[in-house]
Design a protein around this motif. Sequence first.
Motif, PDB file in Angstrom:
ATOM      1  N   ARG A 155     -21.627 -20.671   9.499  1.00  0.00           N
ATOM      2  CA  ARG A 155     -20.560 -21.247   8.675  1.00  0.00           C
ATOM      3  C   ARG A 155     -20.208 -20.345   7.495  1.00  0.00           C
ATOM      4  NH1 ARG A 155     -23.436 -26.788   7.228  1.00  0.00           N
ATOM      5  NH2 ARG A 155     -25.107 -25.272   6.993  1.00  0.00           N
ATOM      6  N   ASN A 189     -21.539 -26.523  -0.416  1.00  0.00           N
ATOM      7  CA  ASN A 189     -22.669 -27.407  -0.108  1.00  0.00           C
ATOM      8  C   ASN A 189     -23.714 -26.703   0.756  1.00  0.00           C
ATOM      9  OD1 ASN A 189     -21.815 -29.770  -1.435  1.00  0.00           O
ATOM     10  ND2 ASN A 189     -20.426 -30.255   0.239  1.00  0.00           N
ATOM     11  N   SER A 206     -22.216 -30.891   5.806  1.00  0.00           N
ATOM     12  CA  SER A 206     -22.855 -29.923   4.921  1.00  0.00           C
ATOM     13  C   SER A 206     -23.350 -30.533   3.615  1.00  0.00           C
ATOM     14  CB  SER A 206     -21.871 -28.790   4.616  1.00  0.00           C
ATOM     15  OG  SER A 206     -20.770 -29.288   3.910  1.00  0.00           O
ATOM     16  N   ARG A 207     -22.937 -31.774   3.306  1.00  0.00           N
ATOM     17  CA  ARG A 207     -23.439 -32.348   2.060  1.00  0.00           C
ATOM     18  C   ARG A 207     -24.944 -32.547   2.127  1.00  0.00           C
ATOM     19  NH1 ARG A 207     -20.273 -37.250   2.298  1.00  0.00           N
ATOM     20  NH2 ARG A 207     -21.542 -38.142   0.654  1.00  0.00           N
ATOM     21  N   LEU A 208     -25.573 -32.545   0.975  1.00  0.00           N
ATOM     22  CA  LEU A 208     -27.028 -32.596   0.936  1.00  0.00           C
ATOM     23  C   LEU A 208     -27.571 -33.916   1.500  1.00  0.00           C
ATOM     24  CD1 LEU A 208     -26.725 -30.046  -0.775  1.00  0.00           C
ATOM     25  CD2 LEU A 208     -28.520 -30.919  -2.257  1.00  0.00           C
ATOM     26  N   LEU A 209     -28.769 -33.814   2.015  1.00  0.00           N
ATOM     27  CA  LEU A 209     -29.461 -34.971   2.571  1.00  0.00           C
ATOM     28  C   LEU A 209     -29.408 -36.135   1.571  1.00  0.00           C
ATOM     29  CD1 LEU A 209     -31.327 -35.687   5.037  1.00  0.00           C
ATOM     30  CD2 LEU A 209     -33.250 -35.176   3.536  1.00  0.00           C
ATOM     31  N   LYS A 241     -30.678 -35.397   8.528  1.00  0.00           N
ATOM     32  CA  LYS A 241     -29.321 -35.847   8.227  1.00  0.00           C
ATOM     33  C   LYS A 241     -28.795 -36.853   9.246  1.00  0.00           C
ATOM     34  CE  LYS A 241     -27.662 -32.027   5.364  1.00  0.00           C
ATOM     35  NZ  LYS A 241     -26.711 -30.910   5.228  1.00  0.00           N
TER      36      LYS A 241
END
Lengths: 205, 283
Positions: A115, A166, B28-31, B252
Motif C-alpha cells: 500500500r 494510518n 488501515s485504521r488502528l486496531l 482487526k
Amino acid sequence: MTGCFHTPNDVVSRSRASRHAALGSDASQVSALRACIAQAIWKPALLVIGLAVLGGCAHSSSAPSADTHQASTGDAGSRAAPHASDDSLYAALGGKPVIDAVVNDFLYRIAGDERIVDFFANTNIDHFAEAFTTQLCDISDGPCDYAGPSMARAHQQMGITDAHFNAVVDHLRAALIDQQVPAGPRNRLLGRLARLHDAVMLRQP
Amino acid sequence: MRRSGLSFLPIMLALIALLSAPAAQAGSRLLATGGVTQVEGASGGGISPWGVLAGTASEGEFAATASVSQARVDDYSLGVAGIAGNIQDRLELSMARQRFDLDTLGGRLEQDILGAKLRLYGDPLYDTWGTWSLGVQRKRMVDGELAKALGAKDTAGTDLYLATSKLWFAAVGGRNLLTNLTLRSTRANQGGLLGFGGDQKASRSLVVEGSLGLMLAPDWVVGIEYRQKPDNLGVAAESDWRDIYVAHFFNKHVSLTGAWLDLGDIAGLADQQGGYLSLQVAL
C-alpha cells in the motif's frame, strides 16, 4: 557573554546528532564565534563596547539556527535543553540504540507493505533512515535537532491519504512493540507524532 | 443466542478463518478504533454509539461488520444481531434486530433498527477536537401491543444523535484513553422496546450518553458507560443504563466484549442487573 558561549554548545550537540544538516551552519557559527573571542581578547579596555559587540555576535550567530529551527518541528523544548535529561521521553524510549532499532524494524515493515512502499520508490533509504531517526530523537526531546524540510513540504503532492497515514502509524506502533518499548513511552511518542498528521496532509492533491 | 444450530457451524468456520487472516485484508485504521457494536447496531460501546465508524476502513476503503450480542439480566434477556457497513470512514449504515424476552412476565418483544452515521469532522487520534459524527436510528417494533398497553403513544420512532470520540495518548499510567460523548434526541421507552412516547411525556427528550475506554494494551480495552434515558411511561418507570466492560480484539477481524449491566427498573420490575457478551466479526 552567555550568548557566545551558549552557541558552541548548541553547535556541538547538533553536529553530533545530525552531521549532515548542521555541517553548513557549523562553519559559519564557528567563524562567528572566533570573531567573538578575538574581539573579547584584543579589546579588553573597551569592555563595555566589547560586551555590546558580543551581544551583537550572539545575536547574529543565532540567526542561522533560527532558520534551522523554523524548518524543524517547532519544538522549542529541544533547543532550550539540547542534552537529553534522564527523565526525557528520549531516555524512556531507550535512547539511540532503541530508536535505531525501531527505525530499522519500521523500514522492513514499510518495504513489505504494497500500500505504501511505492512512496519510497525514489527515496534514498539511508538518508531517510537518518532523517527519521533524527526526527524521532528531536521530537522525544533527545540531543538532536531535526533540520530537514517541514512535514508539509516533505510530503507535498505525494497523494497521501488517511489510509496511507494510518498504515504508517500502524507499522511504527508495531515496530515499537516489537522492539519492546514500554507502553508509556510508546504512547507518548505516538501522541507527539499524531500531531504531525495535519501538516503531512496539508498539501495533498 | 437462541438461534438454530444450523447457522452455528458456518459461523464457527468463518471465525476460525478470520482469526488467522492476515491483517493486510483489513482496513488501515488502528486496531480497536472502530469500537464494537452497540445494542442498536451502530459502532460504539455496548449501550451507546460512539463518534467513530464501524470497522477499520479509512479513506478509499470499505468495511463490513456483523455481530451477535446477548444480555441477560434478572428478569429479561436481550438478543441482538446486527450488520454494518462503513464507506470510506465517512458513512456508516447499519441494521439490527433486537429480540427481548420477558423471562419472568412471559412474552417476547422484537424491534428492527435501521441506522446511519455520518462522520462530520475529524479523527479520534489526529485531531485536537477528536471526531464528530451525526447519527440517526429508525426503530420499528414488530408487535407493539404490549407497549401500547403500557401507555406508549407509538410503535415506531426515530432517534437522532451527535457523538464525539477522542483518544488521549498515554493519558492514564501511560495507556491511551478513549472518551466518548453522545447527545441523543429520542422518544424511545427502553430504547424503543416499550414503544415511543407515553402518558407522562409524549415529546422528545434530549439525553446524554458517555463512556470511557482505557486501552490496557492495543488489543484490550476496559471501560465504563452511562446512558441517560427518558421516563415517559407512568406505569413503567425507566432508569438510566450503565455498565462496565472489557473488550478484546483478537485482530482487526474478530472482537469479543463482555460487560456487567445495571439497567435499573424495566417494565415494573426493579433493579435489573446481569451480564452481556458480544461477538463482532469485521471484513
